[in-house]
Design an enzyme around this catalytic site. Structure first.
Site, short mmCIF file in Angstrom:
data_model
loop_
_atom_site.label_atom_id
_atom_site.label_comp_id
_atom_site.label_asym_id
_atom_site.label_seq_id
_atom_site.Cartn_x
_atom_site.Cartn_y
_atom_site.Cartn_z
N HIS A 6 18.84 3.63 37.55
CA HIS A 6 19.47 4.00 36.28
C HIS A 6 20.95 4.27 36.54
O HIS A 6 21.30 5.25 37.19
CB HIS A 6 18.78 5.24 35.70
CG HIS A 6 19.32 5.66 34.37
ND1 HIS A 6 18.83 6.76 33.69
CD2 HIS A 6 20.30 5.16 33.58
CE1 HIS A 6 19.46 6.90 32.55
NE2 HIS A 6 20.38 5.95 32.46
N GLU A 48 17.88 0.30 34.46
CA GLU A 48 17.87 1.20 33.31
C GLU A 48 19.30 1.50 32.88
O GLU A 48 20.17 1.75 33.72
CB GLU A 48 17.17 2.51 33.66
CG GLU A 48 15.68 2.36 33.91
CD GLU A 48 14.99 3.70 34.13
OE1 GLU A 48 13.75 3.74 33.97
OE2 GLU A 48 15.67 4.69 34.48
N HIS A 99 7.74 8.58 33.75
CA HIS A 99 8.52 9.80 33.59
C HIS A 99 7.65 11.02 33.91
O HIS A 99 6.65 11.28 33.26
CB HIS A 99 9.12 9.97 32.20
CG HIS A 99 10.23 11.00 32.20
ND1 HIS A 99 11.49 10.73 32.68
CD2 HIS A 99 10.25 12.30 31.82
CE1 HIS A 99 12.24 11.81 32.58
NE2 HIS A 99 11.51 12.78 32.07
#
Length: 248
Positions: free
Chosen positions: A48, A75, A196
């Site tokens: 990310h 991401e 997550h």
């Protein structure tokens, strides 16, 4: 899309970079961690690149793009700067996520239903440069249906509320919500991933849900690696989710 009773593991190496950035050193190297993860059985690597560059840096992403033997799941927030970077990078997979500077980690799913035109434009641009696009969303039928409408072929269901549940009853409720979300996603022809907050004590229930294609897991693997080594931590997680998927 995986075959029935099989599931993929995407290893997120962001928090290897978090440790590096904490002291402004050149180590530990998230690129090496990514290569070690692949050697240990990871099916892909997730990174990310946040707007505030708190962990992963552009250099990390560019080096991984050239070095990875599996695939990169990139991401990013839905901003013009990140879209332009992704169009140059041309990653195989892109996951659009919500992002605010104040959060410790991504706190909720992307509100696709509330900004369909903006998300559709981003999806079209990314697909135009060859990326398979997924949207990181809550297991909410309204958001899942919106994801299908904007042309994203895949979604990643946010498992944070399940992971953070404070009671058995609350966790069961969140697990049921995720299970229902998987069904809704599949009914719309979407590839359904999840992630997550998943770790070695809660990932099995998600992996056992029929139709889940991939789990993206990072922090727990990096933390466990402190005690068993990075490759072993990846191997243990891979074995855990494959066993759960086979039982499911």
């Amino acid at each position: 899309m995986t075959e029935a009773n099989r599931i993929l593991l995407g290893v997120n190496v962001d928090h290897v970079a978090t440790l590096r950035q904490a002291r402004g050193t050149r180590y530990p190297d998230p690129v090496k961690a990514a290569l070690d993860a692949e050697e240990a059985g990871a099916d892909g690597i997730t990174v990310h690149l946040r707007e505030d560059r708190r962990h992963i840096q552009e250099r990390d992403v560019l080096m991984m793009k050239d070095a990875l033997q599996t695939r990169m799941n990139f991401e990013m927030g839905v901003t013009e700067a990140m879209l332009a970077f992704a169009e140059q990078l041309r990653p195989e997979h892109v996951c659009l996520v919500p992002e605010t500077r104040q959060e410790l980690t991504t706190e909720g799913g992307l509100d696709v239903a509330g900004q369909e035109a903006r998300i559709r434009e981003a999806v079209e641009r990314l697909r135009g440069c060859g990326a398979e696009v997924s949207l990181f969303i809550d297991a909410d039928p309204r958001q899942i249906e919106a994801a299908a409408r904007v042309g994203a072929p895949a979604i990643e269901l946010h498992t944070g509320r399940y992971a953070d549940a404070h009671s058995v009853a609350e966790r069961a409720c969140e697990l049921a919500r995720i299970r229902d979300g998987v069904e809704v996603g599949l009914s719309h022809g979407l590839i359904v991933n999840a992630g997550h907050g998943l770790h070695y004590h809660n990932a099995e229930a998600i992996a056992a849900i029929r139709g889940v294609n991939e789990l993206n897991i990072g922090h727990a693997i990096v933390a466990h690696a402190l005690f068993v080594g990075f490759k072993q931590a990846v191997k243990e997680m891979k074995h855990l989710i494959l066993s759960a998927a086979a039982r499911g």
